[in-house]
Scaffold this active site. Structure first.
Site, PDB file in Angstrom:
ATOM      1  N   HIS A  43       1.731 -16.625  12.386  1.00 34.66           N
ATOM      2  CA  HIS A  43       2.131 -15.301  11.890  1.00 34.66           C
ATOM      3  C   HIS A  43       1.116 -14.838  10.864  1.00 34.66           C
ATOM      4  O   HIS A  43       0.312 -15.648  10.376  1.00 34.66           O
ATOM      5  CB  HIS A  43       3.519 -15.381  11.233  1.00 34.66           C
ATOM      6  CG  HIS A  43       3.498 -16.242  10.003  1.00 34.66           C
ATOM      7  ND1 HIS A  43       3.588 -17.622  10.067  1.00 34.66           N
ATOM      8  CD2 HIS A  43       3.323 -15.945   8.696  1.00 34.66           C
ATOM      9  CE1 HIS A  43       3.488 -18.132   8.852  1.00 34.66           C
ATOM     10  NE2 HIS A  43       3.316 -17.134   7.986  1.00 34.66           N
TER      11      HIS A  43
ATOM     12  N   HIS B  39      -4.496 -13.216   6.898  1.00 38.03           N
ATOM     13  CA  HIS B  39      -4.970 -14.377   7.650  1.00 38.03           C
ATOM     14  C   HIS B  39      -3.816 -14.963   8.450  1.00 38.03           C
ATOM     15  O   HIS B  39      -2.648 -14.696   8.165  1.00 38.03           O
ATOM     16  CB  HIS B  39      -5.506 -15.447   6.692  1.00 38.03           C
ATOM     17  CG  HIS B  39      -4.444 -16.005   5.796  1.00 38.03           C
ATOM     18  ND1 HIS B  39      -4.071 -15.394   4.611  1.00 38.03           N
ATOM     19  CD2 HIS B  39      -3.638 -17.090   5.920  1.00 38.03           C
ATOM     20  CE1 HIS B  39      -3.094 -16.085   4.057  1.00 38.03           C
ATOM     21  NE2 HIS B  39      -2.799 -17.129   4.835  1.00 38.03           N
TER      22      HIS B  39
HETATM   23  P1  ATP Z   1       5.514 -25.478   3.882  1.00 39.51           P
HETATM   24  O1  ATP Z   1       5.667 -24.803   2.546  1.00 39.51           O
HETATM   25  O2  ATP Z   1       6.555 -26.538   4.148  1.00 39.51           O
HETATM   26  O3  ATP Z   1       4.113 -25.921   4.164  1.00 39.51           O
HETATM   27  P2  ATP Z   1       5.244 -22.874   5.062  1.00 39.51           P
HETATM   28  O4  ATP Z   1       4.256 -22.617   3.977  1.00 39.51           O
HETATM   29  O5  ATP Z   1       4.843 -22.675   6.480  1.00 39.51           O
HETATM   30  O6  ATP Z   1       5.832 -24.357   4.984  1.00 39.51           O
HETATM   31  P3  ATP Z   1       6.886 -21.132   3.542  1.00 39.51           P
HETATM   32  O7  ATP Z   1       6.472 -21.886   2.297  1.00 39.51           O
HETATM   33  O8  ATP Z   1       8.310 -20.721   3.671  1.00 39.51           O
HETATM   34  O9  ATP Z   1       6.539 -21.990   4.824  1.00 39.51           O
HETATM   35  O10 ATP Z   1       5.960 -19.875   3.626  1.00 39.51           O
HETATM   36  C1  ATP Z   1       6.166 -18.823   4.546  1.00 39.51           C
HETATM   37  C2  ATP Z   1       4.907 -17.971   4.591  1.00 39.51           C
HETATM   38  O11 ATP Z   1       4.642 -17.413   3.288  1.00 39.51           O
HETATM   39  C3  ATP Z   1       3.632 -18.756   4.933  1.00 39.51           C
HETATM   40  O12 ATP Z   1       2.745 -17.866   5.601  1.00 39.51           O
HETATM   41  C4  ATP Z   1       3.060 -19.119   3.591  1.00 39.51           C
HETATM   42  O13 ATP Z   1       1.651 -19.292   3.652  1.00 39.51           O
HETATM   43  C5  ATP Z   1       3.399 -17.887   2.772  1.00 39.51           C
HETATM   44  N1  ATP Z   1       3.606 -18.239   1.362  1.00 39.51           N
HETATM   45  C6  ATP Z   1       4.348 -19.257   0.878  1.00 39.51           C
HETATM   46  N2  ATP Z   1       4.335 -19.286  -0.457  1.00 39.51           N
HETATM   47  C7  ATP Z   1       3.554 -18.253  -0.852  1.00 39.51           C
HETATM   48  C8  ATP Z   1       3.147 -17.739  -2.125  1.00 39.51           C
HETATM   49  N3  ATP Z   1       3.541 -18.283  -3.275  1.00 39.51           N
HETATM   50  N4  ATP Z   1       2.336 -16.649  -2.140  1.00 39.51           N
HETATM   51  C9  ATP Z   1       1.932 -16.075  -1.000  1.00 39.51           C
HETATM   52  N5  ATP Z   1       2.296 -16.502   0.228  1.00 39.51           N
HETATM   53  C10 ATP Z   1       3.077 -17.576   0.312  1.00 39.51           C
END
Ligand code: ATP
Ligand code: MG
Length: 178
Positions: free
Chosen positions: A36, A120
């Site tokens: 995504h 990205h």
């Molecule tokens: P994990 O944290 O277990 O690696 P994930 O990153 O795929 O899993 P989420 O942390 O729920 O899942 O994040 C969902 C989306 O939001 C992802 O695209 C992640 O890169 C983005 N994201 C997460 N935290 C942040 C943040 N603090 N700032 C910007 N984008 C974020």
């Protein structure tokens, strides 16, 4: 609920990204169904705030736009390469939608996003990667690009973090209209 706003990608683009994945020891590849493009990470919010978020997003008016993916990049933190992604071109249509979402969510009461928008699609978590292999992968695939694809909606996803991979669920789709 843990929420984020993102663009889903057409199946054929997911297939192409998945075909590229593989060949770097120690990385965790993102499963193709999880690809995504995040427009706005919201994080944990209580149920009433999730409703405010949905209302705010539902009021956004923006036109469909073209999106192209081109080239690879990495994000680093503390000298470690954390993730590998395909870069999305920062077109006016994409920037416009992202800005509208940011404004709408701030009006709904969320604190402003401090990070600059860097569109990205993450394809791997690379904390444990062998660095020369990672560099070789980026070189080998840097000419990756997609034809422009038309974005006609954006999505509010919920995310459940798991031991292996997060599970994303599309909660609401918002149409873009000319
Ligand atoms: P994990 O944290 O277990 O690696 P994930 O990153 O795929 O899993 P989420 O942390 O729920 O899942 O994040 C969902 C989306 O939001 C992802 O695209 C992640 O890169 C983005 N994201 C997460 N935290 C942040 C943040 N603090 N700032 C910007 N984008 C974020
Ligand atoms: Mg995360």
């Amino acid at each position: 609920m843990r929420l984020f706003v993102a663009l889903d990608l057409p199946q054929e683009v997911k297939v192409r990204l998945a075909a590229m994945a593989g060949g770097i020891p120690g990385v965790r590849w993102v499963p193709p169904e999880n690809y995504h493009l995040t427009l706005r990470f919201i994080g944990e919010v209580p149920g009433h705030m999730a409703e405010e978020v949905d209302l705010a997003l539902a009021h956004i008016r923006a036109k469909p736009f073209e999106l192209s993916l081109a080239g690879l990049g990495t994000f680093e933190k503390g000298g470690r390469v954390q993730s590998l992604h395909v870069v999305a071109e920062r077109t006016p249509g994409l920037a416009h939608l992202q800005a509208k979402i940011e404004t709408a969510l701030q009006r709904a009461g969320l604190p402003p996003e401090r990070k600059k928008f860097a569109p990205h699609v993450t394809i791997a978590r690379t904390d444990g990667a062998a660095l020369p292999k990672l560099a070789g992968f980026v070189q080998a695939h840097n000419l990756f690009r997609t034809e422009p694809l038309t974005v006609e909606h954006f999505v509010l996803f919920s995310s459940r973090l798991g031991k292996e991979q997060a599970v994303y669920t599309p909660e609401v789709e918002y149409a873009l209209a000319a």
